[in-house]
Design a protein around this motif. Sequence first.
Motif, PDB file in Angstrom:
ATOM      1  N   ASN A   5     -10.443 -19.886 -23.256  1.00 26.92           N
ATOM      2  CA  ASN A   5      -9.908 -21.009 -22.794  1.00 26.92           C
ATOM      3  C   ASN A   5     -10.995 -21.994 -22.822  1.00 26.92           C
ATOM      4  O   ASN A   5     -12.112 -21.635 -22.534  1.00 26.92           O
ATOM      5  CB  ASN A   5      -9.129 -21.186 -21.633  1.00 26.92           C
ATOM      6  N   LYS A   6     -10.674 -23.267 -23.036  1.00 24.06           N
ATOM      7  CA  LYS A   6     -11.854 -24.411 -22.927  1.00 24.06           C
ATOM      8  C   LYS A   6     -11.020 -25.566 -22.676  1.00 24.06           C
ATOM      9  O   LYS A   6      -9.780 -25.931 -23.084  1.00 24.06           O
ATOM     10  CB  LYS A   6     -12.607 -24.553 -24.099  1.00 24.06           C
ATOM     11  N   VAL A   7     -11.532 -26.381 -21.924  1.00 23.78           N
ATOM     12  CA  VAL A   7     -10.825 -27.889 -21.251  1.00 23.78           C
ATOM     13  C   VAL A   7     -12.124 -28.857 -21.065  1.00 23.78           C
ATOM     14  O   VAL A   7     -13.108 -28.613 -20.719  1.00 23.78           O
ATOM     15  CB  VAL A   7      -9.887 -27.526 -20.314  1.00 23.78           C
ATOM     16  N   THR A   8     -11.576 -29.967 -21.460  1.00 24.63           N
ATOM     17  CA  THR A   8     -12.516 -31.066 -21.076  1.00 24.63           C
ATOM     18  C   THR A   8     -11.688 -31.818 -19.950  1.00 24.63           C
ATOM     19  O   THR A   8     -10.450 -32.112 -20.353  1.00 24.63           O
ATOM     20  CB  THR A   8     -12.530 -32.212 -22.091  1.00 24.63           C
ATOM     21  N   GLY A   9     -12.556 -32.205 -18.951  1.00 22.69           N
ATOM     22  CA  GLY A   9     -12.092 -32.865 -17.682  1.00 22.69           C
ATOM     23  C   GLY A   9     -11.703 -32.002 -16.529  1.00 22.69           C
ATOM     24  O   GLY A   9     -11.003 -30.997 -17.128  1.00 22.69           O
ATOM     25  N   TYR A  10     -11.611 -32.371 -15.660  1.00 21.90           N
ATOM     26  CA  TYR A  10     -11.279 -31.261 -14.490  1.00 21.90           C
ATOM     27  C   TYR A  10      -9.725 -30.995 -14.588  1.00 21.90           C
ATOM     28  O   TYR A  10      -8.912 -32.013 -14.706  1.00 21.90           O
ATOM     29  CB  TYR A  10     -11.533 -31.647 -13.166  1.00 21.90           C
ATOM     30  N   PRO A  11      -9.144 -29.768 -14.725  1.00 22.84           N
ATOM     31  CA  PRO A  11      -7.852 -29.552 -15.204  1.00 22.84           C
ATOM     32  C   PRO A  11      -6.803 -29.540 -14.022  1.00 22.84           C
ATOM     33  O   PRO A  11      -5.641 -29.319 -14.187  1.00 22.84           O
ATOM     34  CB  PRO A  11      -7.920 -28.064 -15.849  1.00 22.84           C
ATOM     35  N   GLY A  12      -7.188 -29.571 -12.925  1.00 21.95           N
ATOM     36  CA  GLY A  12      -6.396 -29.556 -11.716  1.00 21.95           C
ATOM     37  C   GLY A  12      -6.989 -28.284 -11.102  1.00 21.95           C
ATOM     38  O   GLY A  12      -6.789 -27.099 -11.791  1.00 21.95           O
ATOM     39  N   THR A  13      -6.827 -28.070  -9.790  1.00 20.15           N
ATOM     40  CA  THR A  13      -7.194 -26.629  -9.084  1.00 20.15           C
ATOM     41  C   THR A  13      -6.329 -25.711  -9.484  1.00 20.15           C
ATOM     42  O   THR A  13      -6.751 -24.687  -9.512  1.00 20.15           O
ATOM     43  CB  THR A  13      -7.248 -27.140  -7.454  1.00 20.15           C
ATOM     44  N   ASP A  14      -4.943 -25.968  -9.316  1.00 23.39           N
ATOM     45  CA  ASP A  14      -3.880 -24.977  -9.629  1.00 23.39           C
ATOM     46  C   ASP A  14      -4.061 -24.268 -10.994  1.00 23.39           C
ATOM     47  O   ASP A  14      -4.174 -23.234 -11.239  1.00 23.39           O
ATOM     48  CB  ASP A  14      -2.455 -25.366  -9.332  1.00 23.39           C
ATOM     49  N   ARG A  15      -4.366 -25.350 -12.131  1.00 22.53           N
ATOM     50  CA  ARG A  15      -4.476 -24.746 -13.353  1.00 22.53           C
ATOM     51  C   ARG A  15      -5.548 -24.079 -13.475  1.00 22.53           C
ATOM     52  O   ARG A  15      -5.790 -22.995 -14.278  1.00 22.53           O
ATOM     53  CB  ARG A  15      -4.294 -26.012 -14.378  1.00 22.53           C
ATOM     54  N   MET A  16      -6.843 -24.707 -13.076  1.00 25.85           N
ATOM     55  CA  MET A  16      -8.276 -23.773 -13.293  1.00 25.85           C
ATOM     56  C   MET A  16      -8.277 -22.438 -12.700  1.00 25.85           C
ATOM     57  O   MET A  16      -8.649 -21.644 -13.235  1.00 25.85           O
ATOM     58  CB  MET A  16      -9.253 -24.683 -12.482  1.00 25.85           C
ATOM     59  N   GLN A  17      -7.643 -22.335 -11.331  1.00 26.20           N
ATOM     60  CA  GLN A  17      -7.556 -20.870 -10.928  1.00 26.20           C
ATOM     61  C   GLN A  17      -6.585 -20.049 -11.930  1.00 26.20           C
ATOM     62  O   GLN A  17      -6.974 -18.842 -11.857  1.00 26.20           O
ATOM     63  CB  GLN A  17      -6.694 -21.288  -9.507  1.00 26.20           C
ATOM     64  N   LYS A  18      -5.443 -20.668 -12.297  1.00 27.28           N
ATOM     65  CA  LYS A  18      -4.517 -19.610 -13.222  1.00 27.28           C
ATOM     66  C   LYS A  18      -5.201 -19.220 -14.280  1.00 27.28           C
ATOM     67  O   LYS A  18      -5.393 -18.088 -14.989  1.00 27.28           O
ATOM     68  CB  LYS A  18      -3.542 -20.619 -13.622  1.00 27.28           C
ATOM     69  N   MET A  19      -6.133 -20.434 -14.958  1.00 24.94           N
ATOM     70  CA  MET A  19      -7.113 -19.936 -16.114  1.00 24.94           C
ATOM     71  C   MET A  19      -8.114 -18.895 -15.829  1.00 24.94           C
ATOM     72  O   MET A  19      -8.362 -17.934 -16.722  1.00 24.94           O
ATOM     73  CB  MET A  19      -7.636 -21.088 -16.814  1.00 24.94           C
ATOM     74  N   ILE A  20      -8.720 -18.956 -14.806  1.00 29.30           N
ATOM     75  CA  ILE A  20      -9.544 -18.003 -14.417  1.00 29.30           C
ATOM     76  C   ILE A  20      -9.017 -16.777 -14.105  1.00 29.30           C
ATOM     77  O   ILE A  20      -9.422 -15.589 -14.419  1.00 29.30           O
ATOM     78  CB  ILE A  20     -10.343 -18.307 -12.965  1.00 29.30           C
ATOM     79  N   GLU A  21      -7.940 -16.451 -13.359  1.00 27.55           N
ATOM     80  CA  GLU A  21      -6.947 -15.108 -13.137  1.00 27.55           C
ATOM     81  C   GLU A  21      -6.744 -14.571 -14.277  1.00 27.55           C
ATOM     82  O   GLU A  21      -6.713 -13.333 -14.382  1.00 27.55           O
ATOM     83  CB  GLU A  21      -6.089 -15.568 -12.372  1.00 27.55           C
ATOM     84  N   GLU A  22      -6.342 -15.272 -15.374  1.00 26.40           N
ATOM     85  CA  GLU A  22      -6.033 -14.690 -16.894  1.00 26.40           C
ATOM     86  C   GLU A  22      -6.992 -14.052 -17.464  1.00 26.40           C
ATOM     87  O   GLU A  22      -6.917 -13.258 -18.319  1.00 26.40           O
ATOM     88  CB  GLU A  22      -5.492 -15.798 -17.665  1.00 26.40           C
ATOM     89  N   THR A  23      -8.421 -14.408 -16.938  1.00 30.48           N
ATOM     90  CA  THR A  23      -9.432 -13.561 -17.519  1.00 30.48           C
ATOM     91  C   THR A  23     -10.012 -12.439 -16.679  1.00 30.48           C
ATOM     92  O   THR A  23     -10.970 -12.026 -17.241  1.00 30.48           O
ATOM     93  CB  THR A  23     -10.739 -14.744 -17.787  1.00 30.48           C
ATOM     94  N   LEU A  24      -9.570 -12.296 -15.442  1.00 32.19           N
ATOM     95  CA  LEU A  24      -9.952 -11.229 -14.720  1.00 32.19           C
ATOM     96  C   LEU A  24      -9.934 -10.052 -15.410  1.00 32.19           C
ATOM     97  O   LEU A  24      -8.614  -9.603 -15.814  1.00 32.19           O
ATOM     98  CB  LEU A  24      -9.490 -11.399 -13.263  1.00 32.19           C
ATOM     99  N   PRO A  25     -10.833  -8.975 -14.958  1.00 32.14           N
ATOM    100  CA  PRO A  25     -10.624  -7.612 -15.847  1.00 32.14           C
ATOM    101  C   PRO A  25      -9.596  -6.816 -14.803  1.00 32.14           C
ATOM    102  O   PRO A  25      -9.383  -7.230 -13.527  1.00 32.14           O
ATOM    103  CB  PRO A  25     -12.138  -7.100 -15.256  1.00 32.14           C
TER     104      PRO A  25
END
Length: 507
Positions: A487-507
Amino acid sequence: MNNMTRFTRQILILGICTVLFSCASASKDRLPDLQIKAGTAKVVGKVINFQVKEGEDNPSITLWYPNPVTADESLFETPLNDDGSFYFEVPIECNIIGLIYSEIFNTGISVGLVDNEEVKLEVVFDELGNKKAKVQSSLSFTDGDAVSIEEVMMRFYGHRFPAEPFYDKSPEDYAQNELKQLEGRAEYALEGSNLSEKAKFFVLNHFEMIYFAGRLLTYKDGIELNYRGLNQEADWGDFIPQEPTRSYYSFLKIFDLNNPKYLYYHAYVRGLQFILTIDTLNILTIKDTPIEDWLKEVKTKIADLVGFDTGLFYEMLAANAYSKQFIDETKPLSEKQKENIKAYFKNKEITKILFKKNEEIVKINEEIGNTIVNQTPSVPKEALMDAIVSKYKGKAVAVDFWATWCGPCLDGMQKSKKIKDDMQDKEVVFVYVSGAATKKTWDEKIKSISGEHYYLTDEEWDYVLDSFGFEGLPMYLFYDAQGVLKNKVTGYPGTDRMQKMIEETLP
């Protein structure tokens, strides 16, 4: 008539206009003068007639407001509850005007934040999706103003003048041009608006402070931007803006900088911070010097320029001298500085606020060991990001592209601290990539940012940004444990959305 005479005349004319406006405006048409006093403000809000689309997360609501003593810009974010309600309880350094915004609003809503008061805000959407706001606060505008103020500010920011070369003109000519543009922008922004007299007074003062801090005090930046914009093919390194003489800063008299009305605006505090750094004025860092002695020296350099030698301006300048130490060096107060602060400030609320901020800086310094500075891989620029990410194979990688001068970047870092705290036991690495700033500034700034850091050359920085198609800062990349970009994004996407994007990449 020479440049200096014309410039002085311009100042006198604008000064007279300012006095006339102030005299014509009754006290009932102004917000009350502010006094520094730490407190807590509450906002109880409700959004009516808004439906979250099926499958989408509830949007976030963000509250922003300035802090005149510490020079911080506070940002608090909370999710919109299922019933449309939201709530903030936040620390303030004085009663202040804040801004509430969200992805579901096309513009922000201005609200008065008052110590020990529960502000009530109701946002209603009609059938066409237009919003109206109802605000109950002892520090407030009309309901129409609450929505319209930000619309007027956006018109002010968005108004553009035809590009004209003034990089080869004198600093005094530059100032005349800026003052003329201030008048034109203000007229354009207010044309056709339905703001109350109180709101007009508020935004006009805001316009003044934007030009005071963002244009007149930053002469060299303005000249350089003008040169670059009109000389795209030139070697920018060959252009060196001339240094303004001391007399250039006589424009400071225009703004009545002792007036407490300016405490409402973050630009006023930014201006104080700039004044402390201007080479021509040569104001020494406060360090362990007693405040009384430091101010005595300061007044020999600027009292004739600002037009007075006592008052609120000097009190705020002294407070911001310590805040500048916090911001630039992430350096706590020395014991001697604490003694000086206790001895000087008659308003003990300023002492209280500075000491509280100092506690935060001490805590940040305790965490500095978590800041890791990495050598940028010695590979072709085309392979740079792959080389950086491969170092962390087996872990998810969140990459934050930022710059030391980028306010939204630093705001995003503040917001994402909670994510980092919540994910300390997860297999994720937070990587910070920067460029487009001096190495010295970067070295100082990263001390308070825990994570893995890389500093790129201008060539590397430009290539990486272009290769990912980014057009602004901050920018984020999210890689999974195999090093695959997810995923890639410009501008802070919001705390909830950012955490969700990180969680989707966790091993």
